[in-house]
Design a protein around this motif. Structure first.
Motif, PDB file in Angstrom:
ATOM      1  N   ASN A  59       0.855  -1.190   0.000  1.00 29.05           N
ATOM      2  CA  ASN A  59       0.000   0.000   0.000  1.00 29.05           C
ATOM      3  C   ASN A  59       0.886   1.233   0.000  1.00 29.05           C
ATOM      4  OD1 ASN A  59      -2.469  -1.538   0.305  1.00 29.05           O
ATOM      5  ND2 ASN A  59      -1.765  -1.927   2.383  1.00 29.05           N
ATOM      6  N   TYR A  61       0.796   5.541   0.018  1.00 29.49           N
ATOM      7  CA  TYR A  61      -0.009   6.725   0.296  1.00 29.49           C
ATOM      8  C   TYR A  61       0.820   7.971   0.020  1.00 29.49           C
ATOM      9  CZ  TYR A  61      -2.710   3.253   2.803  1.00 29.49           C
ATOM     10  OH  TYR A  61      -3.434   2.133   3.115  1.00 29.49           O
ATOM     11  N   ASP A  63       0.690  11.803   0.920  1.00 26.23           N
ATOM     12  CA  ASP A  63       0.035  12.733   1.847  1.00 26.23           C
ATOM     13  C   ASP A  63      -1.271  12.156   2.385  1.00 26.23           C
ATOM     14  OD1 ASP A  63       2.060  14.628   1.746  1.00 26.23           O
ATOM     15  OD2 ASP A  63       1.150  15.715   0.082  1.00 26.23           O
ATOM     16  N   GLY A  64      -1.240  10.859   2.708  1.00 22.24           N
ATOM     17  CA  GLY A  64      -2.386  10.193   3.317  1.00 22.24           C
ATOM     18  C   GLY A  64      -3.411   9.634   2.352  1.00 22.24           C
ATOM     19  N   ASP A  65      -3.265   9.894   1.057  1.00 27.32           N
ATOM     20  CA  ASP A  65      -4.211   9.393   0.061  1.00 27.32           C
ATOM     21  C   ASP A  65      -3.675   8.119  -0.595  1.00 27.32           C
ATOM     22  OD1 ASP A  65      -6.032  11.510   0.430  1.00 27.32           O
ATOM     23  OD2 ASP A  65      -4.914  12.777  -0.973  1.00 27.32           O
ATOM     24  N   ASP A  66      -4.495   7.084  -0.599  1.00 26.67           N
ATOM     25  CA  ASP A  66      -4.140   5.801  -1.197  1.00 26.67           C
ATOM     26  C   ASP A  66      -4.014   5.971  -2.704  1.00 26.67           C
ATOM     27  OD1 ASP A  66      -4.048   3.159  -2.163  1.00 26.67           O
ATOM     28  OD2 ASP A  66      -5.400   2.445  -0.596  1.00 26.67           O
ATOM     29  N   VAL A  67      -2.855   5.646  -3.266  1.00 26.04           N
ATOM     30  CA  VAL A  67      -2.625   5.859  -4.697  1.00 26.04           C
ATOM     31  C   VAL A  67      -3.471   4.953  -5.575  1.00 26.04           C
ATOM     32  CG1 VAL A  67      -0.302   6.758  -4.362  1.00 26.04           C
ATOM     33  CG2 VAL A  67      -0.617   4.328  -4.869  1.00 26.04           C
ATOM     34  N   ARG A  68      -4.039   3.894  -4.996  1.00 27.36           N
ATOM     35  CA  ARG A  68      -4.931   3.047  -5.802  1.00 27.36           C
ATOM     36  C   ARG A  68      -6.135   3.838  -6.293  1.00 27.36           C
ATOM     37  NH1 ARG A  68      -5.197  -1.904  -1.661  1.00 27.36           N
ATOM     38  NH2 ARG A  68      -5.303  -0.093  -0.318  1.00 27.36           N
ATOM     39  N   THR A  70      -5.973   7.344  -6.656  1.00 28.15           N
ATOM     40  CA  THR A  70      -5.546   8.657  -7.163  1.00 28.15           C
ATOM     41  C   THR A  70      -4.603   8.562  -8.355  1.00 28.15           C
ATOM     42  OG1 THR A  70      -3.728   8.772  -5.564  1.00 28.15           O
ATOM     43  CG2 THR A  70      -5.842   9.763  -4.904  1.00 28.15           C
ATOM     44  N   VAL A  83       5.422  10.382   1.295  1.00 32.79           N
ATOM     45  CA  VAL A  83       4.969   9.138   0.670  1.00 32.79           C
ATOM     46  C   VAL A  83       5.242   8.011   1.654  1.00 32.79           C
ATOM     47  CG1 VAL A  83       5.295   7.543  -1.251  1.00 32.79           C
ATOM     48  CG2 VAL A  83       5.402  10.012  -1.640  1.00 32.79           C
ATOM     49  N   GLN A  84       4.186   7.312   2.029  1.00 32.01           N
ATOM     50  CA  GLN A  84       4.321   6.208   2.979  1.00 32.01           C
ATOM     51  C   GLN A  84       4.118   4.904   2.238  1.00 32.01           C
ATOM     52  OE1 GLN A  84       1.615   6.362   6.302  1.00 32.01           O
ATOM     53  NE2 GLN A  84       3.085   5.320   7.602  1.00 32.01           N
TER      54      GLN A  84
END
Length: 92
Positions: A59, A61, A63-68, A70, A83-84
Motif C-alpha cells: 500500500n 499513500y 500525503d495520506g491518500d491511497d494511490v490506488r 488517485t 509518501v508512505q
C-alpha cells in the motif's frame, strides 16, 4: 523537488536501516520510485513487480491518500509530499 519516503522497519532493512528517505525528483509516483530504485534497487523489487507495476500487497499513500484511488504510478507527488509505503500484513 524533495519528497520524504517513510518506510516501516521491515522495508528499512533494504535501505541500510533508514526509515525516512529524502528523495529529489518525482512529479509522479512512478518517477519518484525510479529515483528510489537508483539508490535502493532491492527496495524497489519489494515495491514493484518485474513489469514495474505496484505489487498488490504493498500500500502506498501520498500525503495520506491511497494511490490506488488517485492514479497509481501516475499519482501526483508534489514538492514536500510525504509518501508512505506499507506492505500488507496477513495472518493471525
Amino acid at each position: 523537488m524533495s519528497v520524504e519516503v517513510v518506510l516501516p522497519g521491515v522495508l528499512a532493512d533494504l535501505t541500510g536501516g533508514a526509515k525516512h528517505l529524502h528523495v529529489d525528483g518525482g512529479g509522479t509516483l512512478g518517477a519518484l520510485l525510479d529515483a528510489v530504485a537508483a539508490e535502493h534497487p532491492r527496495l524497489d523489487r519489494r515495491i514493484r513487480d518485474e513489469a514495474g507495476a505496484l505489487r498488490r500487497f504493498v500500500n502506498v499513500y501520498v500525503d495520506g491518500d491511497d494511490v490506488r484511488f488517485t492514479g497509481g504510478l501516475d499519482a501526483a507527488v508534489p514538492d514536500g509530499a510525504v509518501v508512505q509505503v506499507l506492505p500488507s500484513v496477513a495472518g493471525g
